[in-house]
Write an enzyme that holds these catalytic residues in place. Structure first.
Site, PDB file in Angstrom:
ATOM      1  N   SER A  59      -8.301   1.572   4.567  1.00 46.74           N
ATOM      2  CA  SER A  59      -7.035   2.203   4.933  1.00 46.74           C
ATOM      3  C   SER A  59      -6.506   3.016   3.769  1.00 46.74           C
ATOM      4  O   SER A  59      -6.725   2.671   2.599  1.00 46.74           O
ATOM      5  CB  SER A  59      -6.036   1.101   5.282  1.00 46.74           C
ATOM      6  OG  SER A  59      -4.725   1.616   5.336  1.00 46.74           O
ATOM      7  N   TYR A 101      -1.468  -7.374   3.324  1.00 46.39           N
ATOM      8  CA  TYR A 101      -2.386  -6.603   4.178  1.00 46.39           C
ATOM      9  C   TYR A 101      -3.171  -5.595   3.343  1.00 46.39           C
ATOM     10  O   TYR A 101      -4.403  -5.513   3.411  1.00 46.39           O
ATOM     11  CB  TYR A 101      -1.606  -5.893   5.300  1.00 46.39           C
ATOM     12  CG  TYR A 101      -2.366  -4.745   5.901  1.00 46.39           C
ATOM     13  CD1 TYR A 101      -3.431  -4.978   6.761  1.00 46.39           C
ATOM     14  CD2 TYR A 101      -2.051  -3.416   5.575  1.00 46.39           C
ATOM     15  CE1 TYR A 101      -4.167  -3.915   7.283  1.00 46.39           C
ATOM     16  CE2 TYR A 101      -2.770  -2.369   6.085  1.00 46.39           C
ATOM     17  CZ  TYR A 101      -3.825  -2.619   6.943  1.00 46.39           C
ATOM     18  OH  TYR A 101      -4.553  -1.572   7.448  1.00 46.39           O
ATOM     19  N   LYS A 107      -7.424  -5.055   2.220  1.00 40.19           N
ATOM     20  CA  LYS A 107      -8.264  -3.850   2.336  1.00 40.19           C
ATOM     21  C   LYS A 107      -8.871  -3.502   0.978  1.00 40.19           C
ATOM     22  O   LYS A 107     -10.068  -3.228   0.869  1.00 40.19           O
ATOM     23  CB  LYS A 107      -7.449  -2.678   2.896  1.00 40.19           C
ATOM     24  CG  LYS A 107      -7.039  -2.853   4.347  1.00 40.19           C
ATOM     25  CD  LYS A 107      -8.248  -2.979   5.266  1.00 40.19           C
ATOM     26  CE  LYS A 107      -7.878  -3.347   6.696  1.00 40.19           C
ATOM     27  NZ  LYS A 107      -9.044  -3.611   7.547  1.00 40.19           N
ATOM     28  N   TYR A 158      -8.771   5.053   6.634  1.00 42.38           N
ATOM     29  CA  TYR A 158      -8.042   5.723   7.712  1.00 42.38           C
ATOM     30  C   TYR A 158      -6.650   6.102   7.247  1.00 42.38           C
ATOM     31  O   TYR A 158      -5.961   5.304   6.635  1.00 42.38           O
ATOM     32  CB  TYR A 158      -7.839   4.813   8.931  1.00 42.38           C
ATOM     33  CG  TYR A 158      -9.034   4.042   9.400  1.00 42.38           C
ATOM     34  CD1 TYR A 158     -10.325   4.518   9.194  1.00 42.38           C
ATOM     35  CD2 TYR A 158      -8.868   2.842  10.069  1.00 42.38           C
ATOM     36  CE1 TYR A 158     -11.414   3.792   9.641  1.00 42.38           C
ATOM     37  CE2 TYR A 158      -9.954   2.113  10.511  1.00 42.38           C
ATOM     38  CZ  TYR A 158     -11.221   2.592  10.295  1.00 42.38           C
ATOM     39  OH  TYR A 158     -12.284   1.869  10.732  1.00 42.38           O
ATOM     40  N   ASN A 200      -3.369   7.810   9.532  1.00 45.04           N
ATOM     41  CA  ASN A 200      -2.561   7.186  10.587  1.00 45.04           C
ATOM     42  C   ASN A 200      -3.158   7.452  11.967  1.00 45.04           C
ATOM     43  O   ASN A 200      -2.855   8.486  12.577  1.00 45.04           O
ATOM     44  CB  ASN A 200      -1.119   7.700  10.516  1.00 45.04           C
ATOM     45  CG  ASN A 200      -0.379   7.210   9.288  1.00 45.04           C
ATOM     46  OD1 ASN A 200      -0.787   7.460   8.147  1.00 45.04           O
ATOM     47  ND2 ASN A 200       0.693   6.479   9.499  1.00 45.04           N
TER      48      ASN A 200
HETATM   49  C1  UD1 Z   1       1.667   1.655   8.287  1.00 37.26           C
HETATM   50  C2  UD1 Z   1       1.486   0.649   7.198  1.00 37.26           C
HETATM   51  C3  UD1 Z   1       0.101   0.860   6.607  1.00 37.26           C
HETATM   52  C4  UD1 Z   1      -0.949   0.693   7.696  1.00 37.26           C
HETATM   53  C5  UD1 Z   1      -0.653   1.681   8.816  1.00 37.26           C
HETATM   54  C6  UD1 Z   1      -1.606   1.508   9.985  1.00 37.26           C
HETATM   55  C7  UD1 Z   1       3.693   0.149   6.284  1.00 37.26           C
HETATM   56  C8  UD1 Z   1       4.622   0.302   5.126  1.00 37.26           C
HETATM   57  N1  UD1 Z   1       2.513   0.804   6.189  1.00 37.26           N
HETATM   58  O1  UD1 Z   1       1.574   2.956   7.734  1.00 37.26           O
HETATM   59  O2  UD1 Z   1      -0.135  -0.070   5.564  1.00 37.26           O
HETATM   60  O3  UD1 Z   1      -2.239   0.943   7.171  1.00 37.26           O
HETATM   61  O4  UD1 Z   1       0.683   1.486   9.279  1.00 37.26           O
HETATM   62  O5  UD1 Z   1      -1.303   0.414  10.785  1.00 37.26           O
HETATM   63  O6  UD1 Z   1       3.990  -0.559   7.242  1.00 37.26           O
HETATM   64  N2  UD1 Z   1       8.778   5.247  11.148  1.00 37.26           N
HETATM   65  C9  UD1 Z   1      10.054   5.385  11.628  1.00 37.26           C
HETATM   66  N3  UD1 Z   1      10.486   4.558  12.623  1.00 37.26           N
HETATM   67  C10 UD1 Z   1       9.681   3.574  13.165  1.00 37.26           C
HETATM   68  C11 UD1 Z   1       8.367   3.429  12.663  1.00 37.26           C
HETATM   69  C12 UD1 Z   1       7.946   4.285  11.656  1.00 37.26           C
HETATM   70  O7  UD1 Z   1      10.806   6.252  11.178  1.00 37.26           O
HETATM   71  O8  UD1 Z   1      10.151   2.841  14.051  1.00 37.26           O
HETATM   72  C13 UD1 Z   1       8.290   6.180  10.100  1.00 37.26           C
HETATM   73  C14 UD1 Z   1       7.860   5.511   8.813  1.00 37.26           C
HETATM   74  O9  UD1 Z   1       8.945   5.345   7.941  1.00 37.26           O
HETATM   75  C15 UD1 Z   1       6.818   6.516   8.297  1.00 37.26           C
HETATM   76  C16 UD1 Z   1       6.196   7.068   9.584  1.00 37.26           C
HETATM   77  O10 UD1 Z   1       7.151   6.828  10.610  1.00 37.26           O
HETATM   78  O11 UD1 Z   1       7.424   7.572   7.615  1.00 37.26           O
HETATM   79  C17 UD1 Z   1       4.893   6.410   9.963  1.00 37.26           C
HETATM   80  O12 UD1 Z   1       5.078   5.007   9.989  1.00 37.26           O
HETATM   81  P1  UD1 Z   1       3.949   4.016  10.536  1.00 37.26           P
HETATM   82  O13 UD1 Z   1       3.450   4.490  11.841  1.00 37.26           O
HETATM   83  O14 UD1 Z   1       4.490   2.628  10.471  1.00 37.26           O
HETATM   84  O15 UD1 Z   1       2.740   4.204   9.515  1.00 37.26           O
HETATM   85  P2  UD1 Z   1       2.704   4.017   7.913  1.00 37.26           P
HETATM   86  O16 UD1 Z   1       3.961   3.476   7.369  1.00 37.26           O
HETATM   87  O17 UD1 Z   1       2.217   5.289   7.330  1.00 37.26           O
END
Ligand code: UD1
Length: 337
Positions: A125, A149, A153, A177, A179
């Site tokens: 990841s 987590y 990895k 990976y 996202n």
């Molecule tokens: C998250 C995990 C990462 C994992 C990846 C895949 C965290 C801090 N990181 O990545 O370790 O490998 O998922 O499962 O959890 N966001 C919102 N509202 C929401 C959800 C997300 O604003 O309800 C924003 C987040 O702040 C971020 C973006 O959307 O800026 C993407 O978030 P997310 O899909 O959770 O992925 P990551 O944080 O990049």
């Protein structure tokens, strides 16, 4: 035909990779313990692939059972997805994460080694890059982790590198990976998170379909063009095809490789919201909320090595990711249930 063991085969990335492997002419033997997936995926894989899936319900921690399966099915190589992936949960249950992710990895490698199989694809990841120092992130960037987590990895990679050093018969693709989002273009398989989605796109999908009221945007004051977090969203079918490309290289005799799988492009949370609204024709109301602890401002991949080494490039853009996610969500409002 080359036979591939797929662990975590009924999960989100596993199920899509299953279809991509069959499409590429591989035979697949899937295993999963259904700890975060549903048996209902299997008839859909059967329908979409046009073959009866070869599947065994099994916990990869059961080395003896896995080894017996590898022997019986005469497996040539493995793609190892079976692992837990929720950051928050990993902070509540670190030992469960170490056991499941690292214990499962060790057990899987033992079952393969016992049968002379040394060709292995590991799900890593972008989380191993911690807070990136520079963007886009090359594979050579410094590594660090901020939660259990992520540690599984990073240590999973280190453990396998040490294994290779001691036994050079191992050839391993470490795929990092970014996202993964979206769904198979049929809309018949997709991501079906249990409970409240942790990740952005499944949450947005549930707001669009009316299962949840509003999105909380975690942080509006990041040093990014619109103040919201930027990520490298990659279509899950592109990701699946990246696995096929890596596996082909290994089976052709290539050396071990560590490769980013992303698009190389960053999109903000608000760009995702707007793209999803366009794809679904629905509104996605949101509030700007405080930052989520542990989040970085921006994260996207240097994809040069993937192109050079694998001849692979993500082909589907954000609009396609949202359209395919929406097709899955609207055809299956309650997921596989
Ligand atoms: C998250 C995990 C990462 C994992 C990846 C895949 C965290 C801090 N990181 O990545 O370790 O490998 O998922 O499962 O959890 N966001 C919102 N509202 C929401 C959800 C997300 O604003 O309800 C924003 C987040 O702040 C971020 C973006 O959307 O800026 C993407 O978030 P997310 O899909 O959770 O992925 P990551 O944080 O990049």
């Amino acid at each position: 035909m080359t036979k591939i063991l797929l662990t975590g085969a009924t999960g989100y990335i596993g199920s899509h990779t299953w279809l991509a492997l069959v499409d590429a002419g591989f035979e697949v033997v899937g295993v999963d313990d259904f700890s975060n997936s549903a048996p209902a995926v299997l008839p859909r894989i059967a329908r979409l692939s046009g073959r009866e899936p070869v599947f065994e319900r099994l916990d990869v921690g059961d080395t003896a059972a896995l080894s017996a399966l590898v022997a019986r099915e005469r497996i040539d190589a493995a793609v190892h997805f079976a692992a837990s992936k929720a950051v928050g949960e990993s902070m509540e249950q670190p030992l469960a994460y170490f056991r499941n992710n690292l214990g499962g990895l060790i057990s899987t490698a033992q079952a393969l080694q016992a049968n002379g199989v040394h060709c292995f694809v590991f799900s890593s990841s972008a989380t191993v890059y911690g807070t990136p120092e520079a963007l886009p992130i090359p594979e050579s960037a410094p590594l660090s982790t901020a939660n259990p987590y992520g540690l599984t990895k990073l240590h999973g990679e280190q453990l396998l590198r040490e294994l290779e050093r001691c036994d050079p018969r191992w050839r391993i693709a470490y795929l990092r990976y970014f996202n993964p989002v979206g769904a198979h273009e049929s809309g018949d398989i997709g991501e079906d998170p249990r409970g409240t989605p942790n990740n952005l796109m499944p949450y947005v999908a549930q707001v669009a379909i009316g299962r949840r009221e509003r999105l909380q945007v975690f942080g509006g004051d990041y040093p990014t063009p619109d103040g919201t977090g930027v990520r490298d969203y990659v279509h899950v079918m592109d990701l699946a095809e990246g696995h096929v490309a890596a596996l082909r290289r290994l089976l052709d005799g290539a050396d071990s490789m560590t490769v980013n799988l992303g698009t190389g492009r960053g999109h903000s949370v608000l760009e995702v919201v707007r793209a999803y609204e366009r794809a679904s024709g629905r509104r996605v109301p949101y509030d700007i909320a405080p930052r989520r602890p542990g989040d970085v401002a921006a994260c996207y991949a240097d994809v040069g090595l993937a192109a050079r080494l694998l001849g692979w490039r993500a082909r589907r853009d954000l609009a396609a990711m949202c359209e395919d996610s929406w097709r899955w969500q609207s055809k299956n409002p309650q997921g596989y249930a």
